[in-house]
Design a protein around this motif. Structure first.
Motif, PDB file in Angstrom:
ATOM      1  N   LEU A 157       2.213  -3.256   1.823  1.00 45.61           N
ATOM      2  CA  LEU A 157       0.871  -2.988   1.315  1.00 45.61           C
ATOM      3  C   LEU A 157       0.210  -4.248   0.782  1.00 45.61           C
ATOM      4  O   LEU A 157      -0.992  -4.442   0.944  1.00 45.61           O
ATOM      5  CB  LEU A 157       0.912  -1.918   0.222  1.00 45.61           C
ATOM      6  CG  LEU A 157       1.177  -0.495   0.686  1.00 45.61           C
ATOM      7  CD1 LEU A 157       1.225   0.454  -0.505  1.00 45.61           C
ATOM      8  CD2 LEU A 157       0.141  -0.031   1.682  1.00 45.61           C
ATOM      9  N   SER A 158       0.977  -5.112   0.145  1.00 47.87           N
ATOM     10  CA  SER A 158       0.399  -6.321  -0.440  1.00 47.87           C
ATOM     11  C   SER A 158      -0.166  -7.251   0.627  1.00 47.87           C
ATOM     12  O   SER A 158      -1.013  -8.097   0.326  1.00 47.87           O
ATOM     13  CB  SER A 158       1.443  -7.060  -1.278  1.00 47.87           C
ATOM     14  OG  SER A 158       2.418  -7.666  -0.450  1.00 47.87           O
ATOM     15  N   SER A 189      -0.018   2.616   7.660  1.00 48.15           N
ATOM     16  CA  SER A 189       0.650   1.387   8.104  1.00 48.15           C
ATOM     17  C   SER A 189       1.890   1.694   8.939  1.00 48.15           C
ATOM     18  O   SER A 189       2.368   0.843   9.674  1.00 48.15           O
ATOM     19  CB  SER A 189       1.018   0.514   6.908  1.00 48.15           C
ATOM     20  OG  SER A 189       2.080   1.085   6.170  1.00 48.15           O
ATOM     21  N   GLN A 219      -2.132   4.862   2.488  1.00 50.33           N
ATOM     22  CA  GLN A 219      -2.029   3.525   3.072  1.00 50.33           C
ATOM     23  C   GLN A 219      -0.664   3.301   3.717  1.00 50.33           C
ATOM     24  O   GLN A 219      -0.572   2.710   4.789  1.00 50.33           O
ATOM     25  CB  GLN A 219      -2.288   2.450   2.012  1.00 50.33           C
ATOM     26  CG  GLN A 219      -3.708   2.437   1.508  1.00 50.33           C
ATOM     27  CD  GLN A 219      -4.721   2.232   2.611  1.00 50.33           C
ATOM     28  OE1 GLN A 219      -4.570   1.350   3.447  1.00 50.33           O
ATOM     29  NE2 GLN A 219      -5.752   3.056   2.637  1.00 50.33           N
ATOM     30  N   GLN A 244      -1.904  -6.235   3.219  1.00 49.00           N
ATOM     31  CA  GLN A 244      -3.131  -5.685   3.790  1.00 49.00           C
ATOM     32  C   GLN A 244      -4.339  -6.371   3.153  1.00 49.00           C
ATOM     33  O   GLN A 244      -4.419  -6.465   1.928  1.00 49.00           O
ATOM     34  CB  GLN A 244      -3.226  -4.180   3.541  1.00 49.00           C
ATOM     35  CG  GLN A 244      -2.246  -3.362   4.322  1.00 49.00           C
ATOM     36  CD  GLN A 244      -2.419  -1.874   4.051  1.00 49.00           C
ATOM     37  OE1 GLN A 244      -3.196  -1.460   3.201  1.00 49.00           O
ATOM     38  NE2 GLN A 244      -1.673  -1.067   4.773  1.00 49.00           N
ATOM     39  N   ARG A 303      -6.233  -5.155  -0.208  1.00 53.97           N
ATOM     40  CA  ARG A 303      -5.432  -4.151  -0.915  1.00 53.97           C
ATOM     41  C   ARG A 303      -5.251  -4.487  -2.395  1.00 53.97           C
ATOM     42  O   ARG A 303      -5.303  -3.605  -3.243  1.00 53.97           O
ATOM     43  CB  ARG A 303      -4.068  -3.980  -0.246  1.00 53.97           C
ATOM     44  CG  ARG A 303      -3.204  -2.916  -0.869  1.00 53.97           C
ATOM     45  CD  ARG A 303      -3.833  -1.556  -0.706  1.00 53.97           C
ATOM     46  NE  ARG A 303      -3.409  -0.693  -1.799  1.00 53.97           N
ATOM     47  CZ  ARG A 303      -3.920   0.473  -2.074  1.00 53.97           C
ATOM     48  NH1 ARG A 303      -4.885   0.963  -1.328  1.00 53.97           N
ATOM     49  NH2 ARG A 303      -3.502   1.191  -3.075  1.00 53.97           N
ATOM     50  N   SER A 323      -6.055  -1.955  -5.473  1.00 58.57           N
ATOM     51  CA  SER A 323      -5.017  -1.555  -6.427  1.00 58.57           C
ATOM     52  C   SER A 323      -5.370  -1.990  -7.843  1.00 58.57           C
ATOM     53  O   SER A 323      -5.158  -1.243  -8.805  1.00 58.57           O
ATOM     54  CB  SER A 323      -3.659  -2.129  -6.039  1.00 58.57           C
ATOM     55  OG  SER A 323      -3.105  -1.394  -4.987  1.00 58.57           O
TER      56      SER A 323
END
Length: 76
Positions: free
Chosen positions: A21-22, A66, A62, A24, A27, A31
């Motif tokens: 996620l980091s 992904s 998310q 993306q 993102r 967050s």
């Protein structure tokens, strides 16, 4: 299987998802805004359950997106 083993496996999965996620684009900004809303709600002395649920719902969404295989257009 012991509870310790289960927790270690879950921690490993959590780290992989956090890393994915980091990476993306944008993102971290999303967050951060969600975390600020949670903190602001708590600081105001209000229950933060709704803000936390919104954040977790978004994270789950998310992660699900992904994991969905992306189709690559065929080239001629």
């Amino acid at each position: 299987m012991t509870a310790r083993t289960i927790l270690a496996r879950l921690q490993g999965r959590l780290v992989r998802h956090q890393f994915r996620l980091s990476r993306q684009p944008g993102r971290s900004t999303v967050s951060l805004g969600q975390h600020e809303k949670i903190v602001d709600t708590i600081a105001a002395g209000k229950p933060a359950e709704a803000a936390m649920r919104d954040h977790l719902r978004d994270v789950i969404s998310q992660i699900s997106q992904s994991r969905t295989p992306r189709t690559v257009p065929a080239t001629s």
